[in-house]
Scaffold this motif. Sequence first.
Motif, PDB file in Angstrom:
ATOM      1  N   ARG A   6      34.655  44.072  45.346  1.00  0.00           N
ATOM      2  CA  ARG A   6      34.386  45.317  44.790  1.00  0.00           C
ATOM      3  C   ARG A   6      35.014  45.437  43.538  1.00  0.00           C
ATOM      4  NH1 ARG A   6      33.219  50.065  48.887  1.00  0.00           N
ATOM      5  NH2 ARG A   6      35.268  50.641  47.921  1.00  0.00           N
ATOM      6  N   GLY A   7      34.899  46.295  42.641  1.00  0.00           N
ATOM      7  CA  GLY A   7      35.874  46.764  41.646  1.00  0.00           C
ATOM      8  C   GLY A   7      36.309  45.386  40.780  1.00  0.00           C
ATOM      9  N   ILE A   8      37.669  45.506  40.542  1.00  0.00           N
ATOM     10  CA  ILE A   8      38.485  44.580  39.938  1.00  0.00           C
ATOM     11  C   ILE A   8      38.181  43.123  40.301  1.00  0.00           C
ATOM     12  CG2 ILE A   8      40.477  43.892  39.234  1.00  0.00           C
ATOM     13  CD1 ILE A   8      41.345  46.639  38.546  1.00  0.00           C
ATOM     14  N   GLY A   9      38.337  43.211  41.949  1.00  0.00           N
ATOM     15  CA  GLY A   9      38.206  41.809  42.570  1.00  0.00           C
ATOM     16  C   GLY A   9      36.772  41.171  42.106  1.00  0.00           C
ATOM     17  N   ALA A  10      35.769  41.936  42.170  1.00  0.00           N
ATOM     18  CA  ALA A  10      34.452  41.443  41.765  1.00  0.00           C
ATOM     19  C   ALA A  10      34.242  41.161  40.184  1.00  0.00           C
ATOM     20  CB  ALA A  10      33.402  42.476  42.080  1.00  0.00           C
ATOM     21  N   GLY A  11      34.897  41.933  39.583  1.00  0.00           N
ATOM     22  CA  GLY A  11      35.050  41.496  38.315  1.00  0.00           C
ATOM     23  C   GLY A  11      35.605  40.124  37.893  1.00  0.00           C
ATOM     24  N   VAL A  12      36.760  39.849  38.665  1.00  0.00           N
ATOM     25  CA  VAL A  12      37.464  38.595  38.513  1.00  0.00           C
ATOM     26  C   VAL A  12      36.589  37.410  38.889  1.00  0.00           C
ATOM     27  CG1 VAL A  12      39.509  37.442  39.124  1.00  0.00           C
ATOM     28  CG2 VAL A  12      39.634  39.689  38.363  1.00  0.00           C
ATOM     29  N   ALA A  13      35.927  37.687  40.074  1.00  0.00           N
ATOM     30  CA  ALA A  13      35.298  36.593  40.856  1.00  0.00           C
ATOM     31  C   ALA A  13      34.155  36.411  39.823  1.00  0.00           C
ATOM     32  CB  ALA A  13      34.483  37.284  42.079  1.00  0.00           C
ATOM     33  N   LEU A  14      33.328  37.036  39.216  1.00  0.00           N
ATOM     34  CA  LEU A  14      32.484  36.924  38.179  1.00  0.00           C
ATOM     35  C   LEU A  14      32.888  36.074  37.190  1.00  0.00           C
ATOM     36  CD1 LEU A  14      29.585  37.202  37.372  1.00  0.00           C
ATOM     37  CD2 LEU A  14      29.968  39.529  36.295  1.00  0.00           C
ATOM     38  N   SER A  15      33.953  36.337  36.449  1.00  0.00           N
ATOM     39  CA  SER A  15      34.574  36.109  35.337  1.00  0.00           C
ATOM     40  C   SER A  15      34.771  34.485  35.600  1.00  0.00           C
ATOM     41  CB  SER A  15      35.645  36.615  34.887  1.00  0.00           C
ATOM     42  OG  SER A  15      36.282  36.065  33.564  1.00  0.00           O
TER      43      SER A  15
END
Length: 244
Positions: A6-15
């Motif tokens: 979720r949150g920042i962790g999910a954003g990093v995973a997607l990137s």
Amino acid sequence: MLCGTRGIGAGVALSLARRGAAVTVSGRDADRAAAAAAGLPGTGHGSFACDFADPAGVAAAVAAAGPFDIVLLNTPGHPPGPVDELSAEGLRSAFETMLLPVRGVVDAVLPGMRRNRWGRLIAITSSSVDVPIPGLAGSTVVRSAVRSYLKLLAESAGPDGVTVNHVIPGKVDTDRLRSADAAAARRAGTSPDAVRAATLAEIPVGRYGTPDDVGELVSFLAGDAAAYITGTGIRCDGGYVRAF
């Protein structure tokens, strides 16, 4: 690549997934982690469950799922509150959930990175490492300890081709920030919308950040182009933090 759900962790995973990385998603809920991994673009993604309240368990889970070339060190924050309400037990809890799991993960992945002569350890810290946040006393104290740990680790791991950096997010629109805004509103006797509006007025770019904003910076630090950057923290805050 090891990221969160979720949150920042999910954003990093997607990137990172967009750039072709095989991403392993971790979180307390196994089904949520699996769903997050399944929703990423590309192939080769995986997931596992762990609980940051159990630092030894986190380290064991990471060791079993590895090896990893790139690891995001992103722990939960401590509940909001001022320093005069931070008990000894609260401070102990903050260290156990925010610093000890980082150490455990590093112990699990660093030997493999050193053998490969390449690795990226990238932590998510907080603007509180530059300017203490009165309403987040527990997190402020422990994030500073995490920064010191990362700096020492960068000096130790650098000769083996492993870089260690941290990203300092400002006001990133996540569940954590919304909770902090609500707590600030209660203390001030106002509304979360009023707190948000006041904060937006202090951010030069005029908006809260997104997990994708942070993910893009982490992706850069994870690549070969950032091979000469280590032992440092880089802000991703829209100009919010006024410290040099």
